[in-house]
Scaffold this motif. Structure first.
Motif, PDB file in Angstrom:
ATOM      1  N   GLY A 162      -8.974  -9.998   5.979  1.00  0.00           N
ATOM      2  CA  GLY A 162      -8.195 -10.087   4.765  1.00  0.00           C
ATOM      3  C   GLY A 162      -7.094  -9.065   4.647  1.00  0.00           C
ATOM      4  O   GLY A 162      -6.976  -8.134   5.446  1.00  0.00           O
ATOM      5  N   ALA A 163      -6.297  -9.272   3.625  1.00  0.00           N
ATOM      6  CA  ALA A 163      -5.260  -8.318   3.261  1.00  0.00           C
ATOM      7  C   ALA A 163      -5.927  -7.136   2.565  1.00  0.00           C
ATOM      8  O   ALA A 163      -7.023  -7.256   2.012  1.00  0.00           O
ATOM      9  CB  ALA A 163      -4.250  -8.980   2.334  1.00  0.00           C
ATOM     10  N   VAL A 164      -5.257  -5.988   2.611  1.00  0.00           N
ATOM     11  CA  VAL A 164      -5.803  -4.772   2.013  1.00  0.00           C
ATOM     12  C   VAL A 164      -4.894  -4.317   0.884  1.00  0.00           C
ATOM     13  O   VAL A 164      -3.668  -4.275   1.043  1.00  0.00           O
ATOM     14  CB  VAL A 164      -5.945  -3.659   3.066  1.00  0.00           C
ATOM     15  N   GLN A 165      -5.514  -4.000  -0.252  1.00  0.00           N
ATOM     16  CA  GLN A 165      -4.779  -3.509  -1.410  1.00  0.00           C
ATOM     17  C   GLN A 165      -5.373  -2.173  -1.840  1.00  0.00           C
ATOM     18  O   GLN A 165      -6.597  -1.995  -1.771  1.00  0.00           O
ATOM     19  CB  GLN A 165      -4.896  -4.487  -2.579  1.00  0.00           C
ATOM     20  N   PRO A 166      -4.548  -1.252  -2.326  1.00  0.00           N
ATOM     21  CA  PRO A 166      -5.110  -0.016  -2.868  1.00  0.00           C
ATOM     22  C   PRO A 166      -5.826  -0.306  -4.173  1.00  0.00           C
ATOM     23  O   PRO A 166      -5.425  -1.198  -4.927  1.00  0.00           O
ATOM     24  CB  PRO A 166      -3.877   0.869  -3.095  1.00  0.00           C
ATOM     25  N   VAL A 167      -6.896   0.438  -4.445  1.00  0.00           N
ATOM     26  CA  VAL A 167      -7.552   0.331  -5.742  1.00  0.00           C
ATOM     27  C   VAL A 167      -6.682   1.050  -6.770  1.00  0.00           C
ATOM     28  O   VAL A 167      -5.777   1.808  -6.424  1.00  0.00           O
ATOM     29  CB  VAL A 167      -8.985   0.916  -5.726  1.00  0.00           C
TER      30      VAL A 167
END
Length: 195
Positions: free
Chosen positions: A93-98
């Motif tokens: 998957g794609a990674v997003q910052p929290v």
């Protein structure tokens, strides 16, 4: 053949609960594979700290090798392997910052020594000797003596937002079972693959 739930997070929750009682330690340990801007891969073990329908969350120093790679190429692959159950789960998957609020909340419940360590370590950078690190730990221990340890600006979390999740179950004669969930709009398409 098992009955597959519509929601892969429900499926993962079942398996994770079983692994939490059967694995000798760290059922939440997962391999995290990242790649730099040139596509060179790197893998290491990190700990899952949260999972919900948004994705799978871990925390780290954002200036570390993994942080730099995720900045250059915000995609990752996770792999859980639970030997006691003969199971693994693979997540792409794609990674997003929290959010800063999520990172602050998690940092606040970490053991104090881990909070100090987040300040003391230049993660992934060269270290001349152990005494240097221990000196930095002593420095930040003294600095925050008697008070709360704030979250460093270079320490945060990442959420892997899955586009594909594979559940793998060991079977005799290497005739394993592989159940695939591929994101399909707002839902999931389910399929099986040959072992």
């Amino acid at each position: 053949m098992m009955t597959l739930p519509d929601d892969p997070f429900e499926f993962f929750g079942r398996w994770f609960q079983e692994a939490s009682t059967s694995e000798p330690s760290d059922a939440n340990a997962m391999s995290l594979a990242t790649a730099d801007a040139d596509g060179r891969p790197s893998v290491r073990i990190v700990l899952l700290k949260d999972v919900d329908p948004r994705g799978f969350t871990f925390y780290t120093n954002t200036l570390s090798r993994k942080g730099r790679e995720l900045a250059a190429n915000p995609h990752a692959h996770l792999n859980f392997f639970w030997k006691s159950l003969g199971r693994q789960v693979r997540i792409d998957g794609a990674v997003q910052p929290v959010s800063a609020a999520e990172a602050d909340a998690y940092f606040a419940v970490r053991p104090r020594a881990s909070q100090i360590g987040a300040w003391a370590s230049f993660q992934s950078e060269p270290l001349d000797d152990r005494a240097t690190l221990e000196g930095r730990v002593a420095e930040f221990t003294a600095k925050y003596d008697g008070g709360d340890v704030p979250r460093p600006p270079h320490w945060s979390g990442y959420r892997v937002v899955p586009s594909r999740i594979e559940f793998w179950q060991n079977r005799e004669s290497r005739l394993h079972e592989r159940y695939i969930y591929d994101r399909d709009g707002s839902g999931w398409a389910r399929s099986m693959q040959y072992p």
